[in-house]
Motif scaffolding. Structure first.
Motif, PDB file in Angstrom:
ATOM      1  N   ALA A   1      33.115  38.772  26.657  1.00  0.00           N
ATOM      2  CA  ALA A   1      34.286  39.412  27.261  1.00  0.00           C
ATOM      3  C   ALA A   1      34.280  39.174  28.758  1.00  0.00           C
ATOM      4  CB  ALA A   1      34.291  40.910  26.966  1.00  0.00           C
ATOM      5  N   LEU A   2      35.427  38.768  29.282  1.00  0.00           N
ATOM      6  CA  LEU A   2      35.627  38.593  30.713  1.00  0.00           C
ATOM      7  C   LEU A   2      36.825  39.428  31.128  1.00  0.00           C
ATOM      8  CD1 LEU A   2      35.318  37.238  33.504  1.00  0.00           C
ATOM      9  CD2 LEU A   2      36.651  35.311  32.621  1.00  0.00           C
ATOM     10  N   TYR A   3      36.582  40.428  31.974  1.00  0.00           N
ATOM     11  CA  TYR A   3      37.642  41.311  32.461  1.00  0.00           C
ATOM     12  C   TYR A   3      37.716  41.183  33.975  1.00  0.00           C
ATOM     13  CZ  TYR A   3      40.370  45.550  33.391  1.00  0.00           C
ATOM     14  OH  TYR A   3      41.332  46.428  33.806  1.00  0.00           O
ATOM     15  N   ALA A   4      38.927  40.994  34.500  1.00  0.00           N
ATOM     16  CA  ALA A   4      39.119  40.841  35.944  1.00  0.00           C
ATOM     17  C   ALA A   4      40.253  41.745  36.396  1.00  0.00           C
ATOM     18  CB  ALA A   4      39.427  39.385  36.295  1.00  0.00           C
ATOM     19  N   SER A   5      39.995  42.503  37.461  1.00  0.00           N
ATOM     20  CA  SER A   5      40.992  43.406  38.016  1.00  0.00           C
ATOM     21  C   SER A   5      40.904  43.375  39.527  1.00  0.00           C
ATOM     22  CB  SER A   5      40.771  44.833  37.499  1.00  0.00           C
ATOM     23  OG  SER A   5      41.649  45.741  38.127  1.00  0.00           O
ATOM     24  N   ALA A   6      42.043  43.599  40.188  1.00  0.00           N
ATOM     25  CA  ALA A   6      42.050  43.593  41.652  1.00  0.00           C
ATOM     26  C   ALA A   6      42.549  44.903  42.240  1.00  0.00           C
ATOM     27  CB  ALA A   6      42.891  42.434  42.173  1.00  0.00           C
ATOM     28  N   PHE A   7      42.889  45.872  41.380  1.00  0.00           N
ATOM     29  CA  PHE A   7      43.281  47.172  41.916  1.00  0.00           C
ATOM     30  C   PHE A   7      43.048  48.260  40.873  1.00  0.00           C
ATOM     31  CE2 PHE A   7      47.052  46.471  39.408  1.00  0.00           C
ATOM     32  CZ  PHE A   7      47.574  47.735  39.161  1.00  0.00           C
ATOM     33  N   ALA A   8      42.971  49.491  41.362  1.00  0.00           N
ATOM     34  CA  ALA A   8      42.861  50.663  40.502  1.00  0.00           C
ATOM     35  C   ALA A   8      43.829  51.712  41.014  1.00  0.00           C
ATOM     36  CB  ALA A   8      41.441  51.207  40.489  1.00  0.00           C
ATOM     37  N   TYR A   9      44.519  52.382  40.113  1.00  0.00           N
ATOM     38  CA  TYR A   9      45.391  53.495  40.448  1.00  0.00           C
ATOM     39  C   TYR A   9      44.760  54.764  39.900  1.00  0.00           C
ATOM     40  CZ  TYR A   9      49.407  56.626  40.519  1.00  0.00           C
ATOM     41  OH  TYR A   9      50.236  57.703  40.731  1.00  0.00           O
ATOM     42  N   LEU A  10      44.420  55.674  40.792  1.00  0.00           N
ATOM     43  CA  LEU A  10      43.698  56.888  40.411  1.00  0.00           C
ATOM     44  C   LEU A  10      42.451  56.527  39.597  1.00  0.00           C
ATOM     45  CD1 LEU A  10      46.665  59.285  39.523  1.00  0.00           C
ATOM     46  CD2 LEU A  10      45.299  59.242  41.612  1.00  0.00           C
ATOM     47  N   GLN A  11      41.742  55.511  40.081  1.00  0.00           N
ATOM     48  CA  GLN A  11      40.472  55.032  39.525  1.00  0.00           C
ATOM     49  C   GLN A  11      40.632  54.341  38.177  1.00  0.00           C
ATOM     50  OE1 GLN A  11      37.821  58.447  39.579  1.00  0.00           O
ATOM     51  NE2 GLN A  11      37.418  58.171  41.758  1.00  0.00           N
ATOM     52  N   GLN A  12      41.859  54.086  37.752  1.00  0.00           N
ATOM     53  CA  GLN A  12      42.103  53.364  36.505  1.00  0.00           C
ATOM     54  C   GLN A  12      42.515  51.941  36.839  1.00  0.00           C
ATOM     55  OE1 GLN A  12      45.539  54.282  33.792  1.00  0.00           O
ATOM     56  NE2 GLN A  12      43.889  54.904  32.416  1.00  0.00           N
ATOM     57  N   GLN A  13      41.707  50.976  36.396  1.00  0.00           N
ATOM     58  CA  GLN A  13      41.962  49.576  36.719  1.00  0.00           C
ATOM     59  C   GLN A  13      42.927  48.949  35.708  1.00  0.00           C
ATOM     60  OE1 GLN A  13      38.348  47.253  37.398  1.00  0.00           O
ATOM     61  NE2 GLN A  13      37.221  49.155  37.755  1.00  0.00           N
ATOM     62  N   SER A  14      43.667  47.957  36.177  1.00  0.00           N
ATOM     63  CA  SER A  14      44.517  47.137  35.319  1.00  0.00           C
ATOM     64  C   SER A  14      44.243  45.681  35.646  1.00  0.00           C
ATOM     65  CB  SER A  14      45.999  47.470  35.541  1.00  0.00           C
ATOM     66  OG  SER A  14      46.826  46.624  34.769  1.00  0.00           O
ATOM     67  N   GLY A  15      44.133  44.848  34.600  1.00  0.00           N
ATOM     68  CA  GLY A  15      43.828  43.443  34.852  1.00  0.00           C
ATOM     69  C   GLY A  15      44.034  42.589  33.621  1.00  0.00           C
ATOM     70  N   VAL A  16      43.405  41.431  33.623  1.00  0.00           N
ATOM     71  CA  VAL A  16      43.469  40.503  32.491  1.00  0.00           C
ATOM     72  C   VAL A  16      42.099  40.444  31.815  1.00  0.00           C
ATOM     73  CG1 VAL A  16      45.277  39.133  33.591  1.00  0.00           C
ATOM     74  CG2 VAL A  16      42.886  38.464  33.867  1.00  0.00           C
ATOM     75  N   GLU A  17      42.117  40.092  30.542  1.00  0.00           N
ATOM     76  CA  GLU A  17      40.860  40.029  29.799  1.00  0.00           C
ATOM     77  C   GLU A  17      40.889  38.862  28.816  1.00  0.00           C
ATOM     78  OE1 GLU A  17      37.500  42.991  28.016  1.00  0.00           O
ATOM     79  OE2 GLU A  17      39.535  43.762  28.265  1.00  0.00           O
ATOM     80  N   ILE A  18      39.750  38.194  28.699  1.00  0.00           N
ATOM     81  CA  ILE A  18      39.546  37.172  27.667  1.00  0.00           C
ATOM     82  C   ILE A  18      38.435  37.655  26.768  1.00  0.00           C
ATOM     83  CG2 ILE A  18      38.941  34.776  27.166  1.00  0.00           C
ATOM     84  CD1 ILE A  18      39.902  34.004  29.938  1.00  0.00           C
TER      85      ILE A  18
END
Length: 291
Positions: free
Chosen positions: A123-140
């Motif tokens: 699993a590869l997860y990449a995120s560049a921001f978090a809103y209220l400590q919850q990250q959003s990003g892309v995953e393979i």
């Protein structure tokens, strides 16, 4: 008497904007460089290699097991941050029999790497921001371990929230490698100069790769200018766009936002499904290595 109400309104408006800006500043955390979470079983060690512009890459210290199969089944899907009912059940069903999942708008709290570790040990997860400590990003999520992986981000020009791309290179038994590039491109920009910069940064990996590859994800290609940039870049690097037997892709002003492009692969089957579990339809692809 006529001047005081406008002055009060302006003061209130300034205070309101300052309060909203302060709240957002407090609530949003920007990761620079991009925040990367990688795991694979069996445990391999990886070391950082030279950065390319805004990409961060890691190389395996040991040679991963080579892939002997010739065909691959992929799911490409924007999960809409899990905001729509039934996304878990839909993802479980769509992941059945797949070798690779390339997902966008994935929250770290969804813990997909843990949930699917038995079926997708890498699993590869990449995120560049978090809103209220919850990250959003892309995953393979992959059944195979890569010999290198990369991730990078580019900030939206207006709202400054970064969009992220990630990539894996999987070793094949014929001496080549299968490159996967999972993108979520910039959305809020009228003149798409930063948009093209983000795409071309990711295309550096394509330019250095000689074997088969899949470039896919949410391209936010909602107008003709963006579509023109994509066509220019794709033609420049010799990729072919995948067409779908049933095409339920999310569109804006008639333009599809999600795409799959391939090189060195024969498309055996490509379709989409209508869904209420995300605002984006899932893209289902089966390919084989070209001779």
């Amino acid at each position: 008497m006529l001047k005081n109400p406008p002055l009060k309104f302006i003061a209130f408006f300034v205070l309101l904007v300052a309060a909203i800006g302060g709240y957002l500043l407090y609530s949003i955390t920007i990761f620079s460089p991009v925040n990367i979470h990688f795991s694979t079983t069996p445990n391999l060690t990886y070391h950082p290699i030279k950065k390319q512009d805004e990409l961060i890459c890691y190389q395996a210290d040991q040679a991963p097991r080579e892939i002997t199969q010739k065909t691959f089944r992929l799911l490409v899907w924007n999960l809409h941050k899990g905001q729509d009912a039934g996304w878990q059940q839909a993802l479980n069903r769509l992941a059945q029999g797949r070798d690779l999942l390339l997902l966008q708008e994935v929250l770290n709290t969804q813990e997909l790497a843990t949930q699917y570790s038995s079926r997708f040990p890498t699993a590869l997860y990449a995120s560049a921001f978090a809103y209220l400590q919850q990250q959003s990003g892309v995953e393979i999520l992959s059944q195979f371990a890569p010999h290198f992986y990369c991730a990078g981000a580019k900030s939206e020009p207006w709202i400054r929230i970064p969009k992220v791309g990630a990539a894996m290179s999987l070793p094949l038994s014929n001496g080549q490698a299968l490159l996967l590039v999972n993108v979520h491109l910039i959305n809020f920009e009228i003149n798409p100069t930063t948009y093209e910069e983000q795409l071309r940064t990711l295309m550096q990996l394509v330019s250095q790769h000689q074997g088969p590859l899949v470039l896919s994800g949410d391209f936010n290609s909602w107008n003709g200018y963006r579509a023109q940039i994509i066509r220019k870049v794709i033609n420049e690097f010799g990729l072919e766009e995948v067409s779908f037997e049933q095409d339920h892709r999310l569109r804006f002003l008639g333009n599809p936002l999600d795409h799959i492009f391939v090189r060195g692969l024969n498309v055996l089957n490509a379709t989409t499904e209508p869904t209420e579990s995300s605002d984006h339809a899932p893209l289902l692809l089966e390919v084989e290595l070209a001779d």
